[in-house]
Enzyme design. Sequence first.
Site, PDB file in Angstrom:
ATOM      1  N   HIS A  47       0.792  -1.238   0.000  1.00 22.68           N
ATOM      2  CA  HIS A  47       0.000   0.000   0.000  1.00 22.68           C
ATOM      3  C   HIS A  47       0.816   1.276   0.000  1.00 22.68           C
ATOM      4  O   HIS A  47       0.251   2.360   0.145  1.00 22.68           O
ATOM      5  CB  HIS A  47      -0.932   0.048   1.208  1.00 22.68           C
ATOM      6  CG  HIS A  47      -1.995  -0.991   1.214  1.00 22.68           C
ATOM      7  ND1 HIS A  47      -3.238  -0.788   0.659  1.00 22.68           N
ATOM      8  CD2 HIS A  47      -1.996  -2.238   1.698  1.00 22.68           C
ATOM      9  CE1 HIS A  47      -3.969  -1.875   0.824  1.00 22.68           C
ATOM     10  NE2 HIS A  47      -3.232  -2.777   1.448  1.00 22.68           N
ATOM     11  N   LYS A  71      -8.571  14.077   4.437  1.00 26.15           N
ATOM     12  CA  LYS A  71      -7.707  12.900   4.424  1.00 26.15           C
ATOM     13  C   LYS A  71      -6.690  13.077   5.540  1.00 26.15           C
ATOM     14  O   LYS A  71      -6.598  14.148   6.121  1.00 26.15           O
ATOM     15  CB  LYS A  71      -6.994  12.772   3.078  1.00 26.15           C
ATOM     16  CG  LYS A  71      -6.272  14.051   2.632  1.00 26.15           C
ATOM     17  CD  LYS A  71      -5.593  13.894   1.292  1.00 26.15           C
ATOM     18  CE  LYS A  71      -6.523  13.979   0.097  1.00 26.15           C
ATOM     19  NZ  LYS A  71      -6.708  12.748  -0.613  1.00 26.15           N
ATOM     20  N   ARG A  72      -5.895  12.034   5.840  1.00 22.60           N
ATOM     21  CA  ARG A  72      -4.853  12.194   6.843  1.00 22.60           C
ATOM     22  C   ARG A  72      -3.894  13.321   6.456  1.00 22.60           C
ATOM     23  O   ARG A  72      -3.709  13.605   5.277  1.00 22.60           O
ATOM     24  CB  ARG A  72      -4.063  10.880   6.987  1.00 22.60           C
ATOM     25  CG  ARG A  72      -4.764   9.870   7.844  1.00 22.60           C
ATOM     26  CD  ARG A  72      -5.017  10.394   9.242  1.00 22.60           C
ATOM     27  NE  ARG A  72      -3.787  10.456  10.003  1.00 22.60           N
ATOM     28  CZ  ARG A  72      -3.352   9.479  10.780  1.00 22.60           C
ATOM     29  NH1 ARG A  72      -4.045   8.359  10.901  1.00 22.60           N
ATOM     30  NH2 ARG A  72      -2.223   9.608  11.444  1.00 22.60           N
ATOM     31  N   LYS A 100       0.765  14.508   0.926  1.00 17.07           N
ATOM     32  CA  LYS A 100      -0.595  14.775   0.452  1.00 17.07           C
ATOM     33  C   LYS A 100      -0.796  16.272   0.155  1.00 17.07           C
ATOM     34  O   LYS A 100      -1.796  16.677  -0.410  1.00 17.07           O
ATOM     35  CB  LYS A 100      -1.624  14.288   1.470  1.00 17.07           C
ATOM     36  CG  LYS A 100      -1.632  12.753   1.625  1.00 17.07           C
ATOM     37  CD  LYS A 100      -2.658  12.303   2.647  1.00 17.07           C
ATOM     38  CE  LYS A 100      -2.555  10.838   3.009  1.00 17.07           C
ATOM     39  NZ  LYS A 100      -3.197   9.940   2.012  1.00 17.07           N
ATOM     40  N   THR A 117      -8.485   6.625  -1.995  1.00  8.97           N
ATOM     41  CA  THR A 117      -9.844   6.107  -2.152  1.00  8.97           C
ATOM     42  C   THR A 117     -10.841   7.233  -1.922  1.00  8.97           C
ATOM     43  O   THR A 117     -11.966   7.179  -2.416  1.00  8.97           O
ATOM     44  CB  THR A 117     -10.130   4.946  -1.169  1.00  8.97           C
ATOM     45  OG1 THR A 117      -9.603   5.291   0.121  1.00  8.97           O
ATOM     46  CG2 THR A 117      -9.483   3.666  -1.646  1.00  8.97           C
ATOM     47  N   LYS A 124     -14.582   8.340  -3.668  1.00  5.39           N
ATOM     48  CA  LYS A 124     -15.804   8.672  -2.915  1.00  5.39           C
ATOM     49  C   LYS A 124     -16.377  10.014  -3.384  1.00  5.39           C
ATOM     50  O   LYS A 124     -17.588  10.154  -3.579  1.00  5.39           O
ATOM     51  CB  LYS A 124     -15.504   8.720  -1.406  1.00  5.39           C
ATOM     52  CG  LYS A 124     -15.116   7.361  -0.834  1.00  5.39           C
ATOM     53  CD  LYS A 124     -14.456   7.446   0.544  1.00  5.39           C
ATOM     54  CE  LYS A 124     -13.715   6.135   0.841  1.00  5.39           C
ATOM     55  NZ  LYS A 124     -12.811   6.228   1.995  1.00  5.39           N
TER      56      LYS A 124
HETATM   57  C1  26V Z   1       2.384   5.134   6.590  1.00 10.54           C
HETATM   58  C2  26V Z   1       3.412   5.949   6.889  1.00 10.54           C
HETATM   59  C3  26V Z   1       4.130   5.684   8.106  1.00 10.54           C
HETATM   60  C4  26V Z   1       5.413   6.380   8.208  1.00 10.54           C
HETATM   61  C5  26V Z   1       5.848   7.266   7.064  1.00 10.54           C
HETATM   62  C6  26V Z   1       4.793   7.899   6.261  1.00 10.54           C
HETATM   63  C7  26V Z   1       3.723   6.992   6.002  1.00 10.54           C
HETATM   64  C8  26V Z   1       2.995   7.159   4.870  1.00 10.54           C
HETATM   65  C9  26V Z   1       1.966   6.335   4.586  1.00 10.54           C
HETATM   66  C10 26V Z   1       1.677   5.321   5.457  1.00 10.54           C
HETATM   67  C11 26V Z   1       0.542   4.450   5.155  1.00 10.54           C
HETATM   68  C12 26V Z   1       0.983   3.161   4.626  1.00 10.54           C
HETATM   69  C13 26V Z   1      -0.114   2.281   4.252  1.00 10.54           C
HETATM   70  C14 26V Z   1      -1.352   3.000   3.791  1.00 10.54           C
HETATM   71  O1  26V Z   1      -2.214   3.316   4.564  1.00 10.54           O
HETATM   72  N1  26V Z   1      -1.477   3.207   2.508  1.00 10.54           N
HETATM   73  C15 26V Z   1      -2.658   3.757   1.888  1.00 10.54           C
HETATM   74  O2  26V Z   1      -3.442   2.662   1.454  1.00 10.54           O
HETATM   75  C16 26V Z   1      -4.620   3.074   0.784  1.00 10.54           C
HETATM   76  C17 26V Z   1      -5.384   1.815   0.455  1.00 10.54           C
HETATM   77  O3  26V Z   1      -4.686   1.051  -0.464  1.00 10.54           O
HETATM   78  C18 26V Z   1      -4.275   3.875  -0.448  1.00 10.54           C
HETATM   79  O4  26V Z   1      -5.457   4.296  -1.071  1.00 10.54           O
HETATM   80  C19 26V Z   1      -3.430   5.075  -0.082  1.00 10.54           C
HETATM   81  O5  26V Z   1      -3.010   5.742  -1.232  1.00 10.54           O
HETATM   82  C20 26V Z   1      -2.227   4.622   0.724  1.00 10.54           C
HETATM   83  O6  26V Z   1      -1.503   5.733   1.219  1.00 10.54           O
END
Ligand code: 26V
Length: 809
Positions: free
Chosen positions: A355, A543-544, A549, A651, A655
Site C-alpha cells: 500500500h 484525508k490524513r 498529500k 480512495t 468517494k
Molecule cells: C504510513 C506511513 C508511516 C510512516 C511514514 C509515512 C507513512 C505514509 C503512509 C503510510 C501508510 C501506509 C499504508 C497506507 O495506509 N497506505 C494507503 O493505502 C490506501 C489503500 O490502499 C491507499 O489508497 C493510499 O493511497 C495509501 O496511502
Amino acid sequence: MFDNKECFKEMFKKELVSQLGKPISDATDADVYNILGLLIRERIGQDWAETNQRLKDNKARQVYYFSMEFLIGRQLGNNLLNLGVLELVRDGLQELGFDLDAAEEEESDPGLGNGGLGRLAACFLDSLAAQQLPGHGCGIRYRYGLFEQKIVDGHQVELPDYWLQRGNVWEVCREDKKVEVRFGGQVHMSERDGQLHFELSGFESIWAIPFDIPVIGSGSSHVNTLRLWSARPGKGSIKPYTGYDGSYYNYLNYYRSVESVSEFLYPDDSEFEGKLLRLKQQYFLCSAGLQSILRTFDKLELPITSLPDKAAIHINDTHPALVIPELMRILMDEKHCSWEEAWHITRQTVSYTNHTTLSEALEKWPITLVKQLLPRIYMIIEELNKRFCAELLECYSGDQQRISQLAIIYGDQIRMANLAIVGSYSVNGVASLHTEILKKREMKAFYELYPARFNNKTNGISHRRWLMHANPDLSRLITEVIGSRWITQPQEMIGLIKYAEDQSFIERVREVKRINKLRLAKYVQDKLHISIDPDSIFDVQAKRLHAYKRQLLNVLHMMHVYNQLKDNPSADITPRTFLFSAKAAPGYYLAKNIIKLINTVADTVNRDQAVRDKMKVVFLENYSVSLAEKLIPAADVSEQISTAGKEASGTGNMKFMMNGALTIGTLDGANVEMYNMLGDDNMFLFGLRAEQVMMYNQSGEYSPWQIYNVDSRVKEVMDQLIQPGRFCSEGQDFESVYQSVLHHQDEFFVLKDFDSYVEAHLRIDLAYGNPNDWLKKSILNIAHSGKFSSDHTIKQYASDIWNIDSFLL
Ligand code: 26V
C-alpha cells in the site's frame, strides 16, 4: 419481523418495553439505537448460523483477510440498508415518533483504522458479503481506536477514543474459541527419530479472545464474519512470568501489561518506528488468526497438504507478515511437516498487498527485538533468509549487490516487505501507476526474480456505504432515471451518460447537491458558528495530514487568493468555501503545524468582513467515517493533490467522484485511472508527472529558491509564514513549515507545482460560472464512478488471486 412496517412497529414496541422496562414514550434516541441493534441481531442470527453451516458443508476455499485495521464505521444504517429495510424502518420509527437519523448518531464510530488502508478492508468485507463470497476479516479489537481530535486555539489535541463505553451490540464474544499466544521464552532443540524438534519454555502466555461481528451481505442471506481478537492474561496465569514476585500489585501490573496488547491502535507516524508493543500486536493477530483457521481446517480431517485448497490468507500490507513464519512454525512444530512441505504449503496460502512506496513507511524490525520477543519465529526467519540467499547466490552467480537488495535480513534488521514477497504467491499494488512503480522501481529486483507474482488490483469503495447510505437522495434519483440494476451492478451507472444533458435531470442533480450543501452548512454553523454560503464552491480536502498529500499547497493557494482579494477587493472571483478535515499523527510535528496554519488562515479570513461574500475557510475536527459521510456528498471540488508517484491509490478520490464532485488533482494513484475515463473536460489536472518527479529527484536539479526568487506570489505567501502581518502575529510564526519547503529542498515539490495549481483553480472558477456545464461534468463523474465500486475490485481478487467461488446461484 422486518417483513412489513406494521410488523416492525409491533416488534419494536415489544422489544423496547421488554428490554428497557419503560414506556415507549420515555425512550431516548440511544434506546432506539440499542433496540434496533438487538432486533437486527435477532433477524440475522439464523442467517449467520446457516452461512457458517453452508461454509462447513461446502468445504470450499475461504479467504481470511488479515489486517491490523478495519475502519468499519457505524453499523446500524449500513446493516439496515444491506437488509433492504432502511426505508421501512425509517417510516415505521417516524410513525412511532422517532427519528432514525438521530438514532444513528447515537452509535459510536469505531475508529479501528488510520485511513485508507483500514477503510479499504471494511469496503472489501462489505463487497465480499454482497457477492456471497466466503471471505472473513481477522483483526484486533482495540479498546481505544484512533485518537479523537479536538482543535484548541487552532492546535490539534488528542483524546483517547473509548468507543466501547456504551457496549457494542454488534459483537458476540466467543469465549469458547479462545486460543493461546506465546511470547518470549527459550527454544530447546532436540533430535528424535532423526528429526529436529523445537520446544519453547519460560514463555509468557496470553489468551486471545475472539469477538465476532456479522458482515451482512446486501440483498441476500449471506453473512460473513469479522473476527476481532482481544488479549487477556493466560491460563489461571499463576504461571511464572518474567518479573513476577508473587505480590498482588505485581500481579495486577502483569494483567495490565497483557491487556495492553489489544489496548490501542497505533497512529501512522511520519516514519516507521519499531515499537515492541506494536510487534506484539502483530504477532498476536497472526498467531491467533492462524490457530483459529487451523482449528476449522482440522475438523475437515484432511491431510495438512490440502490447507491451501481450503484457506487463502491475505495480508493487508506487511503488518500481518508474521503469518508467514508463524504458519511455518505451526506446520513444522505442531503438524510435523518437513521444512520443504511447510514452505510449499505456506507459499500457496499467503498473498500480499502493498500500500505504499514511501521508503520511510516500510517496516523493518530490529533483529534484537524479534529475537527477544519471538525466539522461535526469529529462528525460522533466519533459516528462510539463509535458504533464500543460497538460492540467489546460485541464480545470480554471486552478484552481491543484487543479493543484498533482495535479502530478508539486512544489517541488523528484518525487512518485512521482502519477507512478504518471498513468502506469498501473489503481490499486488493498489492502482495501475502504483503497481508499475513497484515493478519498475521500488521492487524491481523482486519483479525480475518473480515476474508472474506481481499484479495490479485498483482499489475500490463500497457504493452501498459511500453512495446509497451517505447520499440517499442522489441514490433515489439515479434509480428513478436508470432503474435499480446499478445497485447490484454498479458499472451500470454508466447509463447516466445519456442524461448528462437532460435539463430536467440536471435540475434534479442540482437540487440534491444543494440539499447536501445546506445540510453541511448547518453542521458547520452548529459546530463552529461559521456561516458558509451554499452558493459558493465547496472545495474539500479531507484525508490524513501528511507532507506528501500536500495540504500545504492548498493553504498557500488560499493565502494567495486572500492576498489578491486584499489587493483588489472587487476582484471577480467565484465565492469559495475551503473545507479541510485531517488528523495528524501525535508525533508528527510538521503535520500538526500545518493544521495550526490552516486554522490561523481560517481565523484571519473568516473574521475579515471585507471578504465575507467571497471566501471562507473551515477546518472540521475529528475526521472519521461518519464525518466523511456528511462532508463528501456536499463537495463540489475534490482536492487530490499529492506529489505524483507518492499516493499509492487514494480512495477518497473515488468517494468524491461518486458523489458528483469534480477533482482537481495530479496524475497520481487512482487519479490516473479517473483521468483516463474523464479526460480534461471533466477533471482539473495539474502539476508534475511521476516521471518528472523522479527525474528531478535523480538529478537533484530542482531548487525551491529558483521559484521563490522569480514568482512574486510565491515569495509573498512564503514570507507571510514567518513575518508578522496578515496571518502571523508577533512571536507566532510557521518557521518549521517555511523551513520544510525552503531549507529542506521542498521534498514534495510544493513550490514547483504552485503555478500550475493556481491555474487549475482558475479553470475551476471559470467552469463553475457555467452551472449547467458544471453539472454535466458532475453527472459524467457519477456515471463513470461505478468502475470504482469495491464489488468490481473484489471480483478481481476473488478470481485472479484467491481462486474462490461465490455462493450466488
Ligand atoms: C504510513 C506511513 C508511516 C510512516 C511514514 C509515512 C507513512 C505514509 C503512509 C503510510 C501508510 C501506509 C499504508 C497506507 O495506509 N497506505 C494507503 O493505502 C490506501 C489503500 O490502499 C491507499 O489508497 C493510499 O493511497 C495509501 O496511502
